[in-house]
Design a protein around this motif. Structure first.
Motif, PDB file in Angstrom:
ATOM      1  N   GLU A 149       0.740  -1.245   0.058  1.00  0.00           N
ATOM      2  CA  GLU A 149       0.019  -0.189   0.059  1.00  0.00           C
ATOM      3  C   GLU A 149       0.916   1.578   0.087  1.00  0.00           C
ATOM      4  O   GLU A 149       0.385   2.734  -0.919  1.00  0.00           O
ATOM      5  N   ALA A 150       1.925   1.498   1.193  1.00  0.00           N
ATOM      6  CA  ALA A 150       2.400   2.650   0.845  1.00  0.00           C
ATOM      7  C   ALA A 150       3.384   2.657  -0.097  1.00  0.00           C
ATOM      8  O   ALA A 150       3.849   4.141  -0.847  1.00  0.00           O
ATOM      9  N   PHE A 151       4.130   1.599  -0.976  1.00  0.00           N
ATOM     10  CA  PHE A 151       5.024   2.325  -2.246  1.00  0.00           C
ATOM     11  C   PHE A 151       4.295   1.999  -3.875  1.00  0.00           C
ATOM     12  O   PHE A 151       5.369   2.423  -4.608  1.00  0.00           O
ATOM     13  N   SER A 152       3.345   1.160  -4.066  1.00  0.00           N
ATOM     14  CA  SER A 152       3.111   1.044  -4.990  1.00  0.00           C
ATOM     15  C   SER A 152       2.391   2.634  -5.477  1.00  0.00           C
ATOM     16  O   SER A 152       2.266   2.332  -6.847  1.00  0.00           O
ATOM     17  N   SER A 153       1.843   3.084  -5.024  1.00  0.00           N
ATOM     18  CA  SER A 153       1.852   4.589  -5.729  1.00  0.00           C
ATOM     19  C   SER A 153       2.619   4.816  -6.734  1.00  0.00           C
ATOM     20  O   SER A 153       2.411   5.948  -7.055  1.00  0.00           O
ATOM     21  N   GLY A 154       4.082   4.803  -5.870  1.00  0.00           N
ATOM     22  CA  GLY A 154       5.116   5.176  -6.602  1.00  0.00           C
ATOM     23  C   GLY A 154       6.170   4.483  -7.331  1.00  0.00           C
ATOM     24  O   GLY A 154       6.571   5.539  -8.245  1.00  0.00           O
ATOM     25  N   ARG A 155       6.063   3.441  -7.111  1.00  0.00           N
ATOM     26  CA  ARG A 155       7.273   2.567  -8.090  1.00  0.00           C
ATOM     27  C   ARG A 155       6.767   1.079  -7.980  1.00  0.00           C
ATOM     28  O   ARG A 155       5.375   0.858  -7.478  1.00  0.00           O
ATOM     29  N   ARG A 156       6.334   0.040  -8.522  1.00  0.00           N
ATOM     30  CA  ARG A 156       6.522  -0.982  -9.075  1.00  0.00           C
ATOM     31  C   ARG A 156       6.760  -1.544  -7.787  1.00  0.00           C
ATOM     32  O   ARG A 156       7.894  -1.713  -7.715  1.00  0.00           O
ATOM     33  N   VAL A 157       5.433  -3.205  -6.988  1.00  0.00           N
ATOM     34  CA  VAL A 157       5.577  -3.371  -6.082  1.00  0.00           C
ATOM     35  C   VAL A 157       5.211  -4.942  -6.417  1.00  0.00           C
ATOM     36  O   VAL A 157       4.223  -5.120  -6.683  1.00  0.00           O
ATOM     37  N   VAL A 158       5.873  -5.826  -6.743  1.00  0.00           N
ATOM     38  CA  VAL A 158       5.981  -7.150  -7.229  1.00  0.00           C
ATOM     39  C   VAL A 158       6.217  -8.361  -5.689  1.00  0.00           C
ATOM     40  O   VAL A 158       7.218  -8.149  -4.819  1.00  0.00           O
ATOM     41  N   ALA A 159       5.060  -9.380  -5.484  1.00  0.00           N
ATOM     42  CA  ALA A 159       5.366  -9.857  -3.831  1.00  0.00           C
ATOM     43  C   ALA A 159       4.128 -10.741  -4.322  1.00  0.00           C
ATOM     44  O   ALA A 159       3.361 -11.688  -4.550  1.00  0.00           O
ATOM     45  N   PRO A 160       5.620 -11.860  -4.121  1.00  0.00           N
ATOM     46  CA  PRO A 160       4.581 -13.775  -4.414  1.00  0.00           C
ATOM     47  C   PRO A 160       4.247 -14.489  -3.155  1.00  0.00           C
ATOM     48  O   PRO A 160       4.404 -14.306  -2.382  1.00  0.00           O
ATOM     49  N   ASP A 161       2.945 -15.037  -3.641  1.00  0.00           N
ATOM     50  CA  ASP A 161       3.414 -16.404  -3.036  1.00  0.00           C
ATOM     51  C   ASP A 161       4.277 -17.574  -2.505  1.00  0.00           C
ATOM     52  O   ASP A 161       4.346 -18.221  -4.101  1.00  0.00           O
ATOM     53  N   LEU A 162       5.237 -17.610  -1.839  1.00  0.00           N
ATOM     54  CA  LEU A 162       5.907 -19.116  -2.533  1.00  0.00           C
ATOM     55  C   LEU A 162       5.573 -20.187  -2.654  1.00  0.00           C
ATOM     56  O   LEU A 162       4.345 -19.921  -2.282  1.00  0.00           O
ATOM     57  N   ARG A 163       5.633 -20.822  -3.474  1.00  0.00           N
ATOM     58  CA  ARG A 163       5.192 -22.835  -3.396  1.00  0.00           C
ATOM     59  C   ARG A 163       4.890 -23.034  -2.443  1.00  0.00           C
ATOM     60  O   ARG A 163       5.828 -22.913  -1.836  1.00  0.00           O
ATOM     61  N   GLY A 164       3.751 -22.991  -2.080  1.00  0.00           N
ATOM     62  CA  GLY A 164       3.649 -24.313  -1.430  1.00  0.00           C
ATOM     63  C   GLY A 164       2.606 -23.183  -0.490  1.00  0.00           C
ATOM     64  O   GLY A 164       2.059 -23.849   0.854  1.00  0.00           O
ATOM     65  N   TYR A 165       2.583 -21.949  -0.426  1.00  0.00           N
ATOM     66  CA  TYR A 165       1.955 -20.986   0.998  1.00  0.00           C
ATOM     67  C   TYR A 165       0.603 -20.410  -0.164  1.00  0.00           C
ATOM     68  O   TYR A 165       0.783 -20.356  -1.898  1.00  0.00           O
ATOM     69  N   GLY A 166      -0.163 -19.563   0.448  1.00  0.00           N
ATOM     70  CA  GLY A 166      -0.762 -18.640  -0.114  1.00  0.00           C
ATOM     71  C   GLY A 166      -1.868 -19.628  -0.975  1.00  0.00           C
ATOM     72  O   GLY A 166      -2.325 -20.728  -1.578  1.00  0.00           O
ATOM     73  N   ALA A 167      -1.746 -18.789  -2.695  1.00  0.00           N
ATOM     74  CA  ALA A 167      -2.583 -19.209  -3.176  1.00  0.00           C
ATOM     75  C   ALA A 167      -1.453 -19.952  -4.692  1.00  0.00           C
ATOM     76  O   ALA A 167      -1.834 -20.357  -5.555  1.00  0.00           O
ATOM     77  N   SER A 168      -0.225 -19.970  -4.264  1.00  0.00           N
ATOM     78  CA  SER A 168       0.573 -20.354  -5.894  1.00  0.00           C
ATOM     79  C   SER A 168       0.805 -21.751  -5.532  1.00  0.00           C
ATOM     80  O   SER A 168       0.145 -22.938  -4.239  1.00  0.00           O
ATOM     81  N   PRO A 169       1.110 -23.177  -6.461  1.00  0.00           N
ATOM     82  CA  PRO A 169       0.516 -24.706  -6.316  1.00  0.00           C
ATOM     83  C   PRO A 169       1.321 -25.399  -4.819  1.00  0.00           C
ATOM     84  O   PRO A 169       2.390 -24.497  -4.275  1.00  0.00           O
ATOM     85  N   MET A 170       0.921 -26.480  -4.541  1.00  0.00           N
ATOM     86  CA  MET A 170       0.935 -27.119  -3.507  1.00  0.00           C
ATOM     87  C   MET A 170       2.646 -27.773  -3.426  1.00  0.00           C
ATOM     88  O   MET A 170       3.352 -28.005  -4.361  1.00  0.00           O
ATOM     89  N   ALA A 171       3.464 -27.948  -2.031  1.00  0.00           N
ATOM     90  CA  ALA A 171       4.512 -28.194  -2.563  1.00  0.00           C
ATOM     91  C   ALA A 171       4.758 -29.727  -1.604  1.00  0.00           C
ATOM     92  O   ALA A 171       3.818 -29.798  -0.539  1.00  0.00           O
TER      93      ALA A 171
END
Length: 276
Positions: free
Chosen positions: A52-74
Motif C-alpha cells: 500500500e505504501a510504495f505501489s503509488s510511486g513504484r512497481r511492487v511485486v510480492a509473490p506467494d511462495l511455492r506451497g503457500y497462499g494461492a501458489s501451487p502446493m509443495a
C-alpha cells in the motif's frame, strides 16, 4: 503460459515527474521496482502495509511462495534454491530486469539465495529479521521434527504456540489476528516441505561479504528468533549496509511497526533510486 507463482503486482515500473507546460523537461531517474519475499508460514499479505505504501510511486511485486497462499502446493522438501528459482522465473515472466529485493525471515534467506543466483539483477538488498548461517545439527533435528508435527497435527497448535514470539506483546490486536490467520491458513504440507529445505540450507556469510550493492538490515528490537546481535553480524559482513532496529517490534516489524519500517525502507529506496 501463466506464471507458476501467485503474486501481487501493483504500481508503475517508473514514475517520472509530471510535465509542466512551458518549462524545460528535466528527466528524473526511474524508481527501481521492489520485490518482497514473505517468510514462513505466511503469504504475500504479510507485506500489505508495504504494498500500500510504495505501489503509488513504484512497481511492487510480492509473490506467494511455492506451497503457500494461492501458489501451487509443495510436497516433501523445498530447498531455498527451489524457492529462488521460482522467484527468478516469475521476475523473468514479468520482464523485471533489475529491482530491489527484500525478504523477511525465511524470505531473507531466499533473498540471499537469489543474490547468489542472479545478483547481477539486484540493485539493492533488504534483509529483515533473518540469519545467514547454515543450520546447526540441533536445528536440523528440530526443523524436521516440527515438519513431522505439522503433518500430524496441522497448523493451529503451532500458530497458537508461536504467535506471542512472532509479534511483540504490545502488537495491535488486528496485527495479531492477521499473523495468526496467515499461519493457520498455511497448508501443512507446504510448510513442512519448507522446514525440511531450510534445515539443509547453505551458509551465506561469505556471500554477504561479496555483495556490491547497497543493503539494508532491519530487525525488531524484541525479536527472539533472529536477535539484534544476528542483524549486527550481517551488517558487519555486508560491505555497504545500513542497520535499522525497530523498537516495539519482534519478528515482524513490517506489520507491527509499519510506519517505522516503511520510513527505513523509503530512505533506502531513495538512495538506490539515485544511483546510476
Amino acid at each position: 503460459m501463466p506464471p507458476f507463482l501467485a503474486y501481487e503486482d501493483k504500481g508503475p515500473d517508473i514514475n517520472p515527474a509530471p510535465e509542466v507546460p512551458g518549462t524545460p523537461h528535466v528527466p528524473h531517474p526511474p524508481r527501481v521496482p521492489l520485490v518482497l519475499v514473505h517468510g514462513h508460514p505466511f503469504d504475500r499479505t504479510m507485506w500489505a502495509p508495504q504494498i500500500e505504501a510504495f505501489s503509488s510511486g513504484r512497481r511492487v511485486v510480492a509473490p506467494d511462495l511455492r506451497g503457500y497462499g494461492a501458489s501451487p502446493m509443495a510436497h516433501g522438501r523445498t530447498p531455498l534454491s527451489v524457492f529462488a528459482r521460482d522467484v527468478e522465473a516469475l521476475l523473468d515472466d514479468l520482464e523485471m530486469d533489475t529491482f530491489v529485493l527484500a525478504g523477511l525471515s525465511m524470505g531473507g534467506q531466499i533473498a540471499m539465495e537469489c543474490q547468489d543466483r542472479f545478483g547481477d539483477r539486484v540493485r539493492g538488498l533488504v534483509l529483515a529479521d533473518t540469519f545467514p548461517g547454515a543450520e546447526t545439527p540441533e536445528g536440523r533435528v528440530a526443523r524436521n521434527a516440527m515438519a513431522d508435527r505439522l503433518l500430524r497435527e496441522g497448523m493451529r497448535g503451532y500458530a497458537d504456540e508461536v504467535l506471542e514470539k512472532m509479534v511483540a506483546p504490545g502488537a495491535a490486536p488486528a496485527v495479531k489476528s492477521h499473523v495468526h490467520r496467515m499461519m493457520t491458513a498455511a497448508h501443512p504440507e507446504g510448510a513442512a516441505a519448507a522446514l525440511r529445505g531450510r534445515a539443509d540450507r547453505p551458509d551465506y556469510r561469505d556471500l554477504l561479504t561479496r555483495v556490491t550493492v547497497p543493503a539494508l538490515v532491519v530487525v525488531g528490537a524484541d525479536d527472539t528468533y533472529t536477535p539484534v546481535a544476528d542483524a549486527e553480524s550481517m551488517h558487519a559482513l555486508l560491505p555497504d549496509s545500513t542497520l535499522r532496529v525497530i523498537e516495539g517490534a519482534a519478528h515482524l516489524p513490517n506489520l507491527e511497526r509499519p510506519a517505522e519500517f516503511n520510513a527505513a525502507l523509503e530512505a533506502f529506496l531513495v538512495r538506490v533510486d539515485a544511483q546510476p
